[in-house]
Scaffold this motif. Sequence first.
Motif, PDB file in Angstrom:
ATOM      1  N   ALA A 185       4.285  46.983 -16.659  1.00 59.62           N
ATOM      2  CA  ALA A 185       3.085  47.685 -16.202  1.00 59.62           C
ATOM      3  C   ALA A 185       2.078  46.733 -15.553  1.00 59.62           C
ATOM      4  O   ALA A 185       1.010  47.158 -15.123  1.00 59.62           O
ATOM      5  CB  ALA A 185       2.429  48.423 -17.371  1.00 59.62           C
ATOM      6  N   GLY A 186       2.428  45.448 -15.492  1.00 56.19           N
ATOM      7  CA  GLY A 186       1.552  44.478 -14.846  1.00 56.19           C
ATOM      8  C   GLY A 186       0.394  44.001 -15.704  1.00 56.19           C
ATOM      9  O   GLY A 186      -0.590  43.467 -15.182  1.00 56.19           O
ATOM     10  N   MET A 187       0.500  44.180 -16.998  1.00 50.83           N
ATOM     11  CA  MET A 187      -0.560  43.725 -17.884  1.00 50.83           C
ATOM     12  C   MET A 187      -0.604  42.193 -17.907  1.00 50.83           C
ATOM     13  O   MET A 187       0.432  41.540 -17.852  1.00 50.83           O
ATOM     14  CB  MET A 187      -0.345  44.252 -19.304  1.00 50.83           C
ATOM     15  N   ASP A 188      -1.807  41.647 -17.979  1.00 53.32           N
ATOM     16  CA  ASP A 188      -1.969  40.198 -18.080  1.00 53.32           C
ATOM     17  C   ASP A 188      -1.868  39.721 -19.520  1.00 53.32           C
ATOM     18  O   ASP A 188      -1.512  38.575 -19.775  1.00 53.32           O
ATOM     19  CB  ASP A 188      -3.331  39.773 -17.511  1.00 53.32           C
ATOM     20  N   PHE A 189      -2.232  40.618 -20.448  1.00 50.95           N
ATOM     21  CA  PHE A 189      -2.258  40.273 -21.864  1.00 50.95           C
ATOM     22  C   PHE A 189      -1.619  41.396 -22.671  1.00 50.95           C
ATOM     23  O   PHE A 189      -1.748  42.565 -22.329  1.00 50.95           O
ATOM     24  CB  PHE A 189      -3.697  40.109 -22.375  1.00 50.95           C
ATOM     25  N   ALA A 190      -0.974  41.005 -23.763  1.00 39.94           N
ATOM     26  CA  ALA A 190      -0.514  41.960 -24.767  1.00 39.94           C
ATOM     27  C   ALA A 190      -1.057  41.449 -26.101  1.00 39.94           C
ATOM     28  O   ALA A 190      -1.027  40.251 -26.373  1.00 39.94           O
ATOM     29  CB  ALA A 190       1.005  42.036 -24.810  1.00 39.94           C
ATOM     30  N   VAL A 191      -1.590  42.359 -26.911  1.00 46.73           N
ATOM     31  CA  VAL A 191      -2.200  41.982 -28.184  1.00 46.73           C
ATOM     32  C   VAL A 191      -1.515  42.743 -29.311  1.00 46.73           C
ATOM     33  O   VAL A 191      -1.357  43.962 -29.235  1.00 46.73           O
ATOM     34  CB  VAL A 191      -3.718  42.295 -28.187  1.00 46.73           C
ATOM     35  N   LEU A 192      -1.121  42.010 -30.327  1.00 42.79           N
ATOM     36  CA  LEU A 192      -0.593  42.614 -31.553  1.00 42.79           C
ATOM     37  C   LEU A 192      -1.469  42.139 -32.705  1.00 42.79           C
ATOM     38  O   LEU A 192      -1.656  40.938 -32.893  1.00 42.79           O
ATOM     39  CB  LEU A 192       0.850  42.181 -31.802  1.00 42.79           C
ATOM     40  N   SER A 193      -2.011  43.063 -33.447  1.00 41.33           N
ATOM     41  CA  SER A 193      -2.809  42.725 -34.616  1.00 41.33           C
ATOM     42  C   SER A 193      -2.150  43.352 -35.833  1.00 41.33           C
ATOM     43  O   SER A 193      -2.083  44.571 -35.949  1.00 41.33           O
ATOM     44  CB  SER A 193      -4.242  43.249 -34.464  1.00 41.33           C
ATOM     45  N   ALA A 194      -1.634  42.504 -36.707  1.00 42.27           N
ATOM     46  CA  ALA A 194      -0.974  42.990 -37.912  1.00 42.27           C
ATOM     47  C   ALA A 194      -1.250  42.009 -39.046  1.00 42.27           C
ATOM     48  O   ALA A 194      -0.730  40.901 -39.068  1.00 42.27           O
ATOM     49  CB  ALA A 194       0.520  43.143 -37.688  1.00 42.27           C
ATOM     50  N   GLU A 195      -2.088  42.428 -39.961  1.00 42.25           N
ATOM     51  CA  GLU A 195      -2.542  41.511 -41.003  1.00 42.25           C
ATOM     52  C   GLU A 195      -1.419  41.005 -41.894  1.00 42.25           C
ATOM     53  O   GLU A 195      -1.516  39.918 -42.442  1.00 42.25           O
ATOM     54  CB  GLU A 195      -3.642  42.148 -41.827  1.00 42.25           C
ATOM     55  N   ASN A 196      -0.356  41.751 -42.020  1.00 44.91           N
ATOM     56  CA  ASN A 196       0.720  41.296 -42.895  1.00 44.91           C
ATOM     57  C   ASN A 196       1.675  40.328 -42.218  1.00 44.91           C
ATOM     58  O   ASN A 196       2.689  39.954 -42.798  1.00 44.91           O
ATOM     59  CB  ASN A 196       1.459  42.494 -43.490  1.00 44.91           C
ATOM     60  N   LEU A 197       1.347  39.898 -41.010  1.00 47.05           N
ATOM     61  CA  LEU A 197       2.082  38.782 -40.419  1.00 47.05           C
ATOM     62  C   LEU A 197       1.637  37.470 -41.052  1.00 47.05           C
ATOM     63  O   LEU A 197       2.248  36.440 -40.844  1.00 47.05           O
ATOM     64  CB  LEU A 197       1.870  38.739 -38.905  1.00 47.05           C
ATOM     65  N   TRP A 198       0.571  37.520 -41.815  1.00 52.62           N
ATOM     66  CA  TRP A 198       0.154  36.376 -42.641  1.00 52.62           C
ATOM     67  C   TRP A 198       1.052  36.430 -43.859  1.00 52.62           C
ATOM     68  O   TRP A 198       0.908  37.292 -44.715  1.00 52.62           O
ATOM     69  CB  TRP A 198      -1.310  36.531 -43.040  1.00 52.62           C
ATOM     70  N   CYS A 199       2.013  35.534 -43.951  1.00 45.70           N
ATOM     71  CA  CYS A 199       3.038  35.711 -44.991  1.00 45.70           C
ATOM     72  C   CYS A 199       3.363  34.409 -45.706  1.00 45.70           C
ATOM     73  O   CYS A 199       4.524  34.088 -45.929  1.00 45.70           O
ATOM     74  CB  CYS A 199       4.288  36.328 -44.397  1.00 45.70           C
ATOM     75  N   THR A 200       2.350  33.680 -46.089  1.00 46.75           N
ATOM     76  CA  THR A 200       2.536  32.396 -46.747  1.00 46.75           C
ATOM     77  C   THR A 200       3.529  32.467 -47.898  1.00 46.75           C
ATOM     78  O   THR A 200       4.386  31.610 -48.033  1.00 46.75           O
ATOM     79  CB  THR A 200       1.190  31.870 -47.277  1.00 46.75           C
ATOM     80  N   ASN A 201       3.404  33.481 -48.719  1.00 51.25           N
ATOM     81  CA  ASN A 201       4.253  33.533 -49.914  1.00 51.25           C
ATOM     82  C   ASN A 201       5.355  34.591 -49.798  1.00 51.25           C
ATOM     83  O   ASN A 201       5.806  35.120 -50.787  1.00 51.25           O
ATOM     84  CB  ASN A 201       3.394  33.788 -51.158  1.00 51.25           C
ATOM     85  N   ARG A 202       5.790  34.877 -48.577  1.00 50.64           N
ATOM     86  CA  ARG A 202       6.874  35.835 -48.364  1.00 50.64           C
ATOM     87  C   ARG A 202       7.984  35.165 -47.554  1.00 50.64           C
ATOM     88  O   ARG A 202       7.982  35.227 -46.320  1.00 50.64           O
ATOM     89  CB  ARG A 202       6.358  37.045 -47.588  1.00 50.64           C
ATOM     90  N   PRO A 203       8.940  34.547 -48.193  1.00 48.74           N
ATOM     91  CA  PRO A 203      10.008  33.856 -47.455  1.00 48.74           C
ATOM     92  C   PRO A 203      10.751  34.764 -46.486  1.00 48.74           C
ATOM     93  O   PRO A 203      11.111  34.351 -45.387  1.00 48.74           O
ATOM     94  CB  PRO A 203      10.938  33.356 -48.556  1.00 48.74           C
ATOM     95  N   GLU A 204      10.967  36.027 -46.871  1.00 47.53           N
ATOM     96  CA  GLU A 204      11.682  36.944 -45.989  1.00 47.53           C
ATOM     97  C   GLU A 204      10.882  37.232 -44.723  1.00 47.53           C
ATOM     98  O   GLU A 204      11.450  37.412 -43.647  1.00 47.53           O
ATOM     99  CB  GLU A 204      12.043  38.250 -46.723  1.00 47.53           C
ATOM    100  N   GLY A 205       9.561  37.257 -44.832  1.00 49.18           N
ATOM    101  CA  GLY A 205       8.713  37.428 -43.654  1.00 49.18           C
ATOM    102  C   GLY A 205       8.788  36.226 -42.738  1.00 49.18           C
ATOM    103  O   GLY A 205       8.842  36.350 -41.516  1.00 49.18           O
TER     104      GLY A 205
END
Length: 183
Positions: A84-104
Amino acid sequence: MRFIIHIGAPKCGSTTVQSQLNTLSQSFNAKSIALIDSSFDWQLGNRSCRSGPSIAWEELFTTRSSLGVLEARLKSSLRAAASAGMDFAVLSAENLWCTNRPEGRVFIERVFSKLTNIYDVRVVAYVRRQDWALESAWKQWFCKAFTEGFESWVSAAIANNEYDYYSELCFWQDVVCEGKPGS
């Protein structure tokens, strides 16, 4: 296309960031910014998850049943934004913070490291003083369920690296920057 990933540390305003992004998603399109899955309607297997992307990621990390679906959805959304010609794509997902999740971490390494070969990937994280984050988490989630008291819970959270900002950011730096010139 630049791909901006907001990984929200727990109790650091991620839900507010996601809410504002969703509210402003229509105006972003006019500025060549795609909010990935701004409809907050993630199809996971045979059911919908309408509570937002963070819930989809959380389910992925706990059940692993939707790994392929989620990976395909992310890649498809990014291809659509680029087409679509976008210059930026943004994904905001707080559970991508996964310090103590090895599977993540395994999933993030697998998927996001590949995306760095296609897109200019940047990671954004907002943090707050750990003592404030811990107190807020205690008040919202744990004070009713953890009977041994605040100090014991804090000790357990620290032992589990749940608020280890440095390690989490180093992990993401390794995923996003590995093999790139100047990294």
